[in-house]
Write a protein that holds these residues in place. Structure first.
Motif, short mmCIF file in Angstrom:
data_model
loop_
_atom_site.label_atom_id
_atom_site.label_comp_id
_atom_site.label_asym_id
_atom_site.label_seq_id
_atom_site.Cartn_x
_atom_site.Cartn_y
_atom_site.Cartn_z
N ARG A 95 -3.91 -10.41 -3.64
CA ARG A 95 -2.74 -9.62 -3.45
C ARG A 95 -3.10 -8.37 -3.50
O ARG A 95 -4.00 -8.03 -4.58
N TRP A 96 -2.90 -7.74 -2.34
CA TRP A 96 -2.62 -6.08 -2.74
C TRP A 96 -2.20 -5.03 -2.26
O TRP A 96 -1.34 -5.64 -2.01
N ARG A 97 -2.33 -3.86 -2.39
CA ARG A 97 -2.12 -2.97 -1.64
C ARG A 97 -2.35 -2.02 -1.46
O ARG A 97 -3.52 -1.87 -1.29
N TYR A 98 -2.45 -1.65 0.15
CA TYR A 98 -3.55 -0.96 0.97
C TYR A 98 -2.87 0.03 1.22
O TYR A 98 -1.17 0.84 1.53
N TRP A 99 -3.47 1.88 1.56
CA TRP A 99 -3.19 2.67 1.32
C TRP A 99 -4.01 2.90 2.57
O TRP A 99 -4.86 4.24 2.35
N PRO A 100 -3.03 3.87 3.50
CA PRO A 100 -3.32 4.67 5.16
C PRO A 100 -3.81 5.56 4.35
O PRO A 100 -2.98 6.46 3.01
#
Length: 128
Positions: A95-100
């Motif tokens: 489970r992740w959160r991606y910050w472009p």
């Protein structure tokens, strides 16, 4: 900034091996260094990723998978926060959160499968 994450590992040898592969895989994205990917990805690996919507695209073979993940891992100005990795046997859920680079985050999950010490399957989903 690297966020501390939780890793839950089922207490058996196969799960511990899968957990180590997932740790090394996650490090690729945390450190923006895809050099470890060829040693983590099986020749017959398949990725089903999140774009284009609604069904994503399928990438088959080591070269295609390493290429896709390398591009994501080395994208300037981005980061992944690994929120949790759960491992049981040959399967893992990340489970992740991606910050472009634009600063707007995307939350998602990868369903991973390992065989013979290499990643053979990855299915990515994002929260819409």
């Amino acid at each position: 900034m690297k966020q501390d994450s939780i890793m839950v590992v089922h207490p058996d040898d196969r799960s511990r091996q899968t957990a180590e592969i997932m740790r090394r895989f996650n490090d690729v994205f945390q450190n923006h260094d895809p050099s470890a990917l060829p040693g983590l990805v099986a020749e017959d690996c398949v990725i089903e990723n999140t774009v284009p919507a609604p069904d994503g695209a399928r990438h088959a073979g080591r070269e295609a998978c390493v290429g896709l993940w390398s591009a994501i891992a080395s994208e300037p100005g981005t980061r992944f926060d690994i929120e949790e990795t759960f491992v049981a046997g040959e399967r893992a859920t990340i489970r992740w959160r991606y910050w472009p680079a634009d600063g707007n985050s995307i939350r998602g999950v990868n369903l991973m499968r390992v065989a013979d010490g290499l990643i053979v399957e990855a299915m990515g989903y994002v929260k819409g």
